[in-house]
Design a protein around this motif. Structure first.
Motif, mmCIF file in Angstrom:
data_model
loop_
_atom_site.group_PDB
_atom_site.id
_atom_site.type_symbol
_atom_site.label_atom_id
_atom_site.label_comp_id
_atom_site.label_asym_id
_atom_site.label_seq_id
_atom_site.Cartn_x
_atom_site.Cartn_y
_atom_site.Cartn_z
ATOM 1 N N ILE A 293 0.831 7.480 2.957
ATOM 2 C CA ILE A 293 2.538 7.284 3.285
ATOM 3 C C ILE A 293 2.485 7.396 4.878
ATOM 4 N N ALA A 294 1.789 8.261 5.573
ATOM 5 C CA ALA A 294 1.842 8.373 6.962
ATOM 6 C C ALA A 294 1.423 7.038 7.647
ATOM 7 N N SER A 295 0.077 6.461 6.861
ATOM 8 C CA SER A 295 -0.252 5.368 7.624
ATOM 9 C C SER A 295 0.825 4.113 7.471
ATOM 10 N N TYR A 296 1.414 4.035 6.101
ATOM 11 C CA TYR A 296 2.201 3.049 5.962
ATOM 12 C C TYR A 296 3.221 3.150 6.953
ATOM 13 N N GLY A 297 3.811 4.380 7.213
ATOM 14 C CA GLY A 297 5.011 4.370 8.319
ATOM 15 C C GLY A 297 4.707 4.017 9.684
ATOM 16 N N ALA A 298 3.593 4.539 10.195
ATOM 17 C CA ALA A 298 2.856 4.175 11.267
ATOM 18 C C ALA A 298 2.570 2.568 11.431
ATOM 19 N N CYS A 299 1.807 2.191 10.603
ATOM 20 C CA CYS A 299 1.473 0.834 10.737
ATOM 21 C C CYS A 299 2.559 -0.247 10.758
ATOM 22 N N ASN A 300 3.660 0.267 9.980
ATOM 23 C CA ASN A 300 4.971 -0.669 9.607
ATOM 24 C C ASN A 300 5.660 -0.843 11.189
ATOM 25 N N TYR A 301 5.748 0.445 11.864
ATOM 26 C CA TYR A 301 6.180 0.358 13.114
ATOM 27 C C TYR A 301 5.431 -0.399 14.312
ATOM 28 N N THR A 302 4.183 -0.223 14.086
ATOM 29 C CA THR A 302 3.230 -1.140 15.205
ATOM 30 C C THR A 302 3.186 -2.559 14.733
ATOM 31 N N MET A 303 3.286 -2.710 13.464
ATOM 32 C CA MET A 303 3.248 -4.236 13.302
ATOM 33 C C MET A 303 4.808 -4.688 13.723
ATOM 34 N N SER B 203 4.669 8.474 19.118
ATOM 35 C CA SER B 203 3.572 7.622 19.372
ATOM 36 C C SER B 203 3.944 6.423 18.390
ATOM 37 N N PHE B 204 4.155 6.696 17.019
ATOM 38 C CA PHE B 204 4.262 5.525 16.121
ATOM 39 C C PHE B 204 5.568 5.256 15.558
ATOM 40 N N SER B 205 6.356 6.124 16.101
ATOM 41 C CA SER B 205 7.972 5.568 15.597
ATOM 42 C C SER B 205 8.756 5.502 16.704
ATOM 43 N N VAL B 206 8.970 6.524 17.672
ATOM 44 C CA VAL B 206 10.189 6.418 18.791
ATOM 45 C C VAL B 206 9.456 5.558 19.826
ATOM 46 N N LEU B 207 8.337 5.550 20.361
ATOM 47 C CA LEU B 207 7.891 4.750 21.426
ATOM 48 C C LEU B 207 7.827 3.171 20.943
ATOM 49 N N PRO B 208 7.320 3.031 19.570
ATOM 50 C CA PRO B 208 7.436 1.533 19.021
ATOM 51 C C PRO B 208 9.036 0.910 18.945
ATOM 52 N N LEU C 35 -5.747 -0.276 12.960
ATOM 53 C CA LEU C 35 -6.643 0.748 12.931
ATOM 54 C C LEU C 35 -6.513 2.125 13.743
ATOM 55 N N ILE C 36 -5.879 1.695 14.993
ATOM 56 C CA ILE C 36 -5.330 2.790 15.652
ATOM 57 C C ILE C 36 -4.348 3.805 14.816
ATOM 58 N N PRO C 37 -3.418 3.428 14.431
ATOM 59 C CA PRO C 37 -2.560 4.330 13.418
ATOM 60 C C PRO C 37 -3.370 5.055 12.137
ATOM 61 N N VAL C 38 -4.119 4.450 11.663
ATOM 62 C CA VAL C 38 -4.958 4.832 10.425
ATOM 63 C C VAL C 38 -5.916 5.726 10.882
ATOM 64 N N MET C 39 -6.596 5.560 12.001
ATOM 65 C CA MET C 39 -7.505 6.537 12.494
ATOM 66 C C MET C 39 -6.748 8.093 13.113
ATOM 67 N N VAL C 40 -5.780 7.780 13.729
ATOM 68 C CA VAL C 40 -5.157 8.807 14.296
ATOM 69 C C VAL C 40 -4.551 9.624 13.096
ATOM 70 N N ILE C 41 -4.021 9.251 12.111
ATOM 71 C CA ILE C 41 -3.291 9.656 10.813
ATOM 72 C C ILE C 41 -4.624 10.477 10.197
ATOM 73 N N ILE D 277 0.687 -1.169 -0.039
ATOM 74 C CA ILE D 277 -0.026 -0.095 0.060
ATOM 75 C C ILE D 277 0.720 1.364 -0.156
ATOM 76 N N GLY D 278 1.874 1.395 0.695
ATOM 77 C CA GLY D 278 2.691 2.185 0.864
ATOM 78 C C GLY D 278 3.717 2.659 -0.393
ATOM 79 N N SER D 279 4.045 1.578 -1.043
ATOM 80 C CA SER D 279 4.666 1.632 -2.063
ATOM 81 C C SER D 279 3.811 2.276 -3.302
#
Length: 317
Positions: A102-112, A205-210, A148-154, A70-72
């Motif tokens: 793109i933002a969802s891709y980055g956030a979801c990548n880190y959460t997964m 929240s979705f990069s540093v903390l993970p 869902l959480i990263p996508v909703m925040v983004i 999805i991101g690429s």
């Protein structure tokens, strides 16, 4: 929401300065993007078809690979179209959609990746209770929460971004991201300040903390590995190495892109042309390609499944 702003057309100025380098970059992007789609599709198909791969680790990997595609795909088809047609314009709505993906891709990548680190942590520290802890119910909810959480925040952040007032219409990057859109805002726009703050919060929240959680889990895993026998140590490391490699590659790419975008140094004209494409390739082209390839080479179960279905195909099932 200002409909006149949403109907605006933006211009990528970087493409006009590439010259003959367009053809080289087009071939590079097309080759890696197609290889990424083929590798991702192959691994996803194997996980879907082979019941022996219906395990938490591979279910999380499936989700990670889907996110990478999805991101690429949010970036590279548009980039290749621009390189082929020289039409370096994009509507503001399309730009915001690209920012969201793109933002969802980055956030979801880190959460997964964090969820996958948790899976490896449980596998090593609680091997006898692994299947009890990582039951289908929990696996399903970890995937849903991690997505869902990263996508909703983004999405909420993009809704606010869409309300900023624009005083410029030229983008200095190879694609639309949150920084490039905020750079278009008027200097006295309060929404742009709020969006910038929210973007920083989202990065934390979705990069540093993970990243911190994954590093912490691997520090504990390393400590336990050091107490094992040499044979057990190698087997344990083999189960973690694919995830660790992907985590390091993506972390390096995202951190480098984030820092470089934020500090925005003074560079030469040549660097102003090369930098956006280097950052884009480093962050959104390489990681989605690396993910299925690393697991394809490193995972014995995926290799075994691939050879099994290849033999069936050769023998005509």
């Amino acid at each position: 929401m200002n409909t006149s702003i949403l109907s605006m057309t933006l211009i990528y100025v970087t493409y006009g300065e590439m010259g003959s380098a367009k053809n080289v970059f087009l071939i590079l992007v097309l080759t890696i993007y197609l290889a990424s789609v083929i590798a991702s599709g192959t691994v996803m198909l194997l996980i879907y078809m082979d019941t022996s791969l219906h395990k938490p680790m591979y279910i999380f990997l499936f989700s990670l690979i889907v996110n990478g595609i999805i991101g690429s795909t949010a970036v590279w088809p548009k980039v290749m179209n621009i390189l082929l047609t020289d039409n370096n314009t994009v509507s503001y709505v399309e730009c915001l959609m690209q920012v969201f993906l793109i933002a969802s891709y980055g956030a979801c990548n880190y959460t997964m990746l964090t969820v996958m680190a948790y899976d490896r942590f449980v596998f090593i520290f609680k091997p006898l209770h692994y299947h009890t802890v990582m039951n289908p119910y929990r696996v399903k909810h970890l995937v849903l929460i991690g997505t869902l959480i990263p996508v909703m925040v983004i999405f909420a952040q993009i809704c606010l971004t869409s309300r900023i007032s624009l005083c410029r219409h030229t983008i200095q990057r190879a694609f639309c991201d949150n920084v490039s859109v905020l750079d278009l805002s008027c200097d006295n726009d309060n929404f742009s300040v709020v969006c910038n703050v929210l973007a920083i919060c989202a990065i934390f929240s979705f990069s540093v903390l993970p990243m911190f959680l994954v590093i912490l889990s691997y520090l504990k895993i390393i400590l336990i590995i050091l107490k094992m026998s040499a044979d057990a140590r190698m087997k344990t490391f083999a189960t973690c190495s694919p995830h660790l490699i992907i985590f390091i590659v993506f972390s390096f790419a995202s951190l480098f892109s984030t820092i470089y975008n934020r500090i925005n140094p003074d560079v030469s004209v040549r660097e102003k042309v090369i930098r956006p494409f280097f950052l884009a390739t480093n962050y959104i082209l390489i990681p989605p390609f690396i993910q299925p390839v690393v697991y394809g080479f490193k995972s014995k179960e995926i290799r075994r499944s691939f050879h099994k279905y290849r033999k069936r195909a050769i023998l005509g099932f």
